[in-house]
Design a protein around this motif. Structure first.
Motif, short mmCIF file in Angstrom:
data_model
loop_
_atom_site.label_atom_id
_atom_site.label_comp_id
_atom_site.label_asym_id
_atom_site.label_seq_id
_atom_site.Cartn_x
_atom_site.Cartn_y
_atom_site.Cartn_z
N TYR A 83 1.22 -1.28 -0.06
CA TYR A 83 -0.13 0.25 0.28
C TYR A 83 0.70 1.33 0.04
O TYR A 83 0.55 2.20 -0.55
CB TYR A 83 -0.73 0.19 1.37
N VAL A 84 1.92 1.35 0.95
CA VAL A 84 2.78 2.15 0.71
C VAL A 84 3.62 2.63 -0.66
O VAL A 84 3.20 3.92 -1.29
CB VAL A 84 4.07 1.48 1.99
N THR A 85 3.51 1.47 -0.94
CA THR A 85 3.95 1.90 -2.51
C THR A 85 3.31 2.32 -3.20
O THR A 85 3.82 3.18 -4.39
CB THR A 85 5.02 0.43 -2.86
N GLN A 86 2.54 2.11 -3.51
CA GLN A 86 1.12 2.79 -4.25
C GLN A 86 0.82 4.40 -3.46
O GLN A 86 0.66 4.53 -4.87
CB GLN A 86 0.00 1.83 -3.51
N ILE A 87 1.07 4.28 -2.62
CA ILE A 87 0.57 5.82 -2.27
C ILE A 87 1.19 6.48 -2.52
O ILE A 87 1.29 7.58 -2.47
CB ILE A 87 0.29 5.48 -0.79
N CYS A 88 2.72 6.69 -2.17
CA CYS A 88 4.05 6.86 -2.96
C CYS A 88 3.93 7.21 -3.89
O CYS A 88 4.07 8.42 -5.00
CB CYS A 88 5.29 6.40 -2.30
N LYS A 89 3.68 6.60 -5.02
CA LYS A 89 3.50 6.49 -6.68
C LYS A 89 2.81 6.95 -6.59
O LYS A 89 2.74 8.71 -7.48
CB LYS A 89 3.55 5.32 -7.16
N ASP B 110 2.47 14.65 -8.21
CA ASP B 110 2.63 15.41 -8.08
C ASP B 110 4.24 16.57 -8.00
O ASP B 110 4.17 15.54 -6.68
CB ASP B 110 1.18 15.98 -6.42
N PRO B 111 4.01 17.36 -8.01
CA PRO B 111 5.98 18.02 -8.08
C PRO B 111 5.86 18.67 -6.43
O PRO B 111 6.77 17.93 -6.08
CB PRO B 111 5.72 19.11 -8.54
N ASN B 112 4.09 18.34 -5.54
CA ASN B 112 4.03 18.54 -4.67
C ASN B 112 3.72 17.82 -3.64
O ASN B 112 3.68 17.65 -2.01
CB ASN B 112 3.85 19.94 -3.86
N CYS B 113 3.50 16.65 -4.09
CA CYS B 113 3.70 15.38 -3.80
C CYS B 113 1.80 15.52 -3.10
O CYS B 113 1.30 15.15 -1.84
CB CYS B 113 4.44 15.26 -2.66
N ARG C 299 7.91 16.63 1.65
CA ARG C 299 7.65 17.40 0.54
C ARG C 299 5.92 18.41 0.42
O ARG C 299 6.43 19.44 0.62
CB ARG C 299 7.71 16.89 -0.49
N LEU C 300 5.49 17.17 0.77
CA LEU C 300 3.96 18.11 1.12
C LEU C 300 3.75 18.96 2.28
O LEU C 300 3.46 20.34 2.27
CB LEU C 300 2.67 16.99 1.57
N ALA C 301 4.35 18.77 3.04
CA ALA C 301 4.55 19.63 4.55
C ALA C 301 5.00 21.14 4.08
O ALA C 301 4.70 22.10 4.73
CB ALA C 301 5.08 18.54 5.66
N ASN C 302 6.55 20.91 3.79
CA ASN C 302 7.14 22.04 3.33
C ASN C 302 6.57 23.00 2.13
O ASN C 302 6.59 24.18 2.21
CB ASN C 302 8.81 21.07 2.30
N HIS C 303 5.62 21.79 1.70
CA HIS C 303 5.47 23.08 0.52
C HIS C 303 3.86 23.55 1.02
O HIS C 303 3.56 25.08 0.56
CB HIS C 303 4.19 22.22 -0.44
N MET C 304 3.47 23.44 2.48
CA MET C 304 1.75 23.55 2.89
C MET C 304 2.37 25.05 3.53
O MET C 304 2.27 26.44 3.19
CB MET C 304 1.56 22.72 3.71
#
Ligand SMILES: [Zn+2]
Length: 863
Positions: free
Chosen positions: A173-179, A184-187, A243-248
């Motif tokens: 599941y983690v592999t799928q979710i990461c993919k 998106d460039p900001n995850c 990556r997403l947290a930094n973007h936020m």
């Protein structure tokens, strides 16, 4: 709200008192004095010479309530001492009560939930993102968050008990979710928004963030990433989350930045966890491919708090989502109970990292309002179904909503405050909600669930296999997966024993470590044996704090068999300072009788009622143990309950028995006045209660928790009828419904009255079905009347049938009763088939369902 009052310590929240009363504590206690307690002493493992009951600390054995007089103008100051959890790997649970349950949750519940999320398309949504598709999102917009919560909870179970097959499933599941996130460039990952409303990210451009749950989903990603990293050391999900947290963090703020808050709290504490990972592992700055800054992540959590009530550039989510006013102006706990408990729990988590934030005072103020005025005796919260919210002070109806997620949210909230302020009062409330409202959330079989867990419920409110909004099972697994980490905690000053659960642990005290081995008869018995050994050579005295539960009215404590006359009590803990030697043994013996609990008179729903508690367990009464006449029963003022063997069909519990009276049906020929009327219309009975957590495990059955102590609060007993005395069977009945509904004499107010028990043929549609009765004796009948269950106005699955008729059995063969009228199918009334007087013993309704529709019945009358 009701709390069993002990006399453990002096630093309790103040009691509510009548205006004219003196302020001496003893007077307050007398004002609330309740029934004498029945002592239940179980053979103690302690030799008799070790026993010393600390009567001086527990002079009055009364039960009463803790209620705040009012909230202080200023919040409590934050402690200098903070506690730290003991990592899951350092605690192993081996406990007669908890171990079998945790095995079922790990082996059955986790896989059952993942199977059902897969079936409902939760993971298919990620595949659609990976394939670059649009549209076709399945399930609720918060499905992403729910499966990420599952991953968090499952990983915590695996930290305690590795399982290669389950780990492989989660890794997949983690592999799928990461993919999916890396599309998106900001995850950014919120598959509903991405598939259905891609230009409305974060609720912008006219989007509805409250519905989209973008920030909530991000929060679930953050906490899953932290827990997955702690469990596996794998940084895949962590990198995506950061990556997403930094973007936020770079994007959000007051205008000209983007003003966004979580419309559903959770990201606040999740960000704290993410920042903790970075603080604990500075080496990540070298191994991760992105900017790593723990302060930046924590600042985002604080930003989400500070932006509450500040609506420049965005819509307000109102009091529902604790967004009507700025956080420091919030005085009482309001709105959606899950959101509120997660928000204020998040405030406590931030306060631990940043004592200067002042958030502890806010979180503690709300906590005192919640536990003082708005919490049930089971620890459940969220009384009002509309908006799943808190009611007003003392508004605690016994059929209140009480979502399992609210109980779990309250549990996290208690724990987070305790980490900042090491007072046992927070763990007392955690124990209350854990053993009652939380634990009831999953069936004994591990694959049936409760969304709502009210104290009083009809047989129609039962566990479900699954739900269109399956938020509660993941929340349940998050808390129970982390349970080993809640048994103890550690600090520079002391090791703490918070829960009484058989376990072994290595706990830090300053620079030293203690090895603890706990054995206990909890929660059904009050014996605790703690073996304490220092790790290595330790010549310094080390402090071990053992919680004395709030419900406890008297206890004995000894070290190596020597009773401790007057143990030092610190904020609800017996504080033992000692140079520990290998093999030292602390023994505790908590008195654990069945206690009679009354509620504050301002809780109108509980006026004239009592409930029962033994140790941490609240008890309830189910119809299956007490017949469906439970609602006609009441207790005498002096009723006391005693422990008893469990009833059949339920394992691993202890029941209670209490003498009661049952109101008898009033006969038609009763004279208007007479002597000893009460004696004539009641009979003596004995009620059987089970722990609240074990309710709804034996098929549809109603329950009560607060029992009346007066006949005035019982329902009016109805005389037996031909229908009520018959034995009813059917071609099929939906598992959540009950055949007993058709002759329970509970009358509907409408054909879609869902407040009373019902019988349905669901999920059969368009078929030919039957419902039959064997009467107690052959009876002459002239008519059959049916009140149909019909859901056309609420647009669900049942309608009145196409046709129906009445048969009776003659010489073993079913034959239509001759001369019967056509069967009507009107809404909101009884529908009557008449026939010439016919003597019958076995009667059958033959029903043809409408094509594609199912059908059901609320009540049947035979005349
Ligand atoms: Zn829920």
């Amino acid at each position: 709200m009701a709390i069993v009052r002990g006399h453990r310590r002096h630093d309790r929240v103040p009691l509510l008192r009548p205006k004219s009363a003196s302020h001496r504590p003893d007077d307050q206690r007398r004002w609330r004095f309740r029934h004498a307690l029945v002592m239940c002493r179980i053979a103690s493992p302690l030799p008799p010479t070790n026993r010393f009951l600390i009567r001086s600390m527990n002079p009055v054995r009364s039960i009463t309530l803790a209620i705040l007089v009012s909230l202080p103008l200023f919040g409590s100051a934050q402690d200098a001492t903070t506690l730290h959890p003991v990592p899951l790997e350092q605690v192993s649970i081996n406990d007669a009560f908890w171990s079998p349950k945790r095995t079922i949750w790990q082996n059955v519940t986790i896989n059952d939930c993942f199977d059902k999320f897969e079936r409902d398309g939760a993971f298919e949504n990620f595949d659609r993102l990976i394939a670059g598709q649009t549209g076709g999102h399945r399930g609720a917009p918060w499905f992403d968050g729910l499966v990420l919560e599952m991953i968090r909870g499952a990983n915590d179970f695996l930290r305690s008990n590795p399982d290669a097959a389950l780990q492989a499933r989660i890794d997949g599941y983690v592999t799928q979710i990461c993919k999916a996130a890396k599309q998106d460039p900001n995850c950014f990952l919120s598959s509903y928004t991405q598939l259905e409303v891609p230009d409305q990210r974060w609720g912008r451009n006219g989007g509805k963030l409250r519905f989209q749950h973008d920030v909530y989903n991000a929060g679930c990603l953050f906490e899953a990433a932290a827990h997955y990293y702690w469990a596996t050391g794998n940084t895949n999900l962590l990198e995506v989350a950061l990556r997403l947290a930094n973007h936020m963090a770079e994007t959000f703020g007051l205008p000209p930045k983007v003003n966004v808050i979580p419309a559903h709290a959770l990201p606040e504490e999740a960000l704290v966890k993410l920042s903790q990972v970075l603080t604990q592992h500075p080496e990540l700055s070298k191994t991760l491919s992105i900017d790593v800054d723990a302060n930046k992540i924590l600042d985002l959590a604080k930003l989400f708090v500070e932006l509450r009530g500040k609506h420049d550039g965005r819509e307000s989510f109102g009091q529902y989502a604790q967004d009507d006013v700025p956080i420091r102006d919030q005085k009482t706990i309001e709105g959606h109970a899950v959101r509120a408990t997660l928000l204020y729990g998040g405030l406590a988590a931030i306060a631990k990292e940043d004592p200067q934030s002042g958030y502890f005072a806010v979180a503690d103020r709300m906590w005192r309002n919640m536990t003082g005025q708005r919490m049930y005796v089971t620890g459940g919260v969220g009384a009002i179904a509309d908006d799943e919210k808190f009611g007003a002070d003392y508004e605690l109806p016994n059929d209140g909503y009480l979502e399992t997620c609210g109980a779990v949210g309250a549990g996290f909230y208690h724990l987070n405050l305790h980490q900042v302020s090491p007072d046992a009062k927070y763990i007392d409330q955690f124990e209350r909600v854990l053993y009652n409202a939380v634990l009831s959330g999953v069936s004994q079989s591990g694959d049936r669930y409760l969304y709502e867990s009210p104290l009083t419920a009809p047989a129609s409110k039962q566990r479900w296999d699954w739900h269109a909004c399956p938020c509660c099972p993941p929340m349940f697994l998050k808390l129970t997966g982390a349970l080993p980490g809640y048994v103890y905690c550690q600090s520079d000053d002391a090791a703490y024993v918070n829960l009484f659960i058989g376990s072994e642990a290595t706990v830090r005290v300053g620079e030293h470590q203690l090895q603890l081995r706990q054995q206990t008869t909890y929660p059904f018995g009050g014996q605790v044996r703690l073996q304490v050994s220092p790790v290595g050579e330790v010549s310094d005295p080390l402090k071990l704090n053992v919680r004395i539960p709030e419900w406890c009215q008297g206890f004995k404590i000894a070290i190596n068999g020597n009773a401790i006359d007057q143990p030092t009590l610190e904020r609800g803990y017996a504080s033992l300072l000692r140079t520990w030697k290998p093999g030292d043994e602390v023994t505790l013996d908590f008195e654990m009788p069945v206690q009679t609990v009354s509620a504050n008179p301002q809780v109108k729903a509980d006026l004239g009622r009592v409930s029962f508690q033994k140790g941490p367990l609240v008890y309830c009464f189910e119809e299956i143990d007490n017949t469906d006449r439970l609602r006609f029963s009441y207790l005498s003022e002096t009723a006391t309950a005693v422990p008893s063997e469990p009833p059949s069909g339920i394992v691993g519990i202890e029941s209670i028995r209490v003498k009661a009276k049952q109101r008898l049906p009033v006969k038609d020929d009763e004279s208007l006045y007479g002597q000893d009327v009460i004696g004539d219309i009641t009979e003596d009975i004995e009620l059987v209660g089970i722990p609240f957590f074990a309710h709804s495990n034996r098929g549809p059955t109603g329950r009560q928790t607060w029992m009346p102590t007066t006949i005035l609060l019982t329902e009016e007993a109805k005389a037996e009828t031909i229908a009520s005395q018959g034995t009813w069977t059917a071609s099929h009945c939906w598992t959540g419904d009950t055949i007993a509904a058709v002759n329970d004499q509970v009358m509907a107010e409408a054909s879609d009255d869902d407040s009373i028990p019902r019988f349905t043929w669901w999920d059969h549609r368009g078929t030919s079905e039957w419902l039959q009765v064997e009467l107690a004796k052959p009876s002459e009948l002239r008519s059959v009347e049916v009140y149909w269950w019909d859901e056309r106005r609420v647009n669900r699955h049942c309608r009145v049938p196409a046709t129906w008729r009445v048969l009776h059995q003659v010489d073993g063969t079913w034959k239509p009763i001759a001369g019967q009228s056509e069967g009507p199918v009107e809404l909101d009334q009884f529908n009557k088939i008449s026939f010439p007087p016919t003597t019958v013993q076995k009667l059958r309704l033959e029903v043809q369902l409408q094509p594609n529709w199912s059908a059901g019945i609320l009540e049947i009358q035979l005349h």
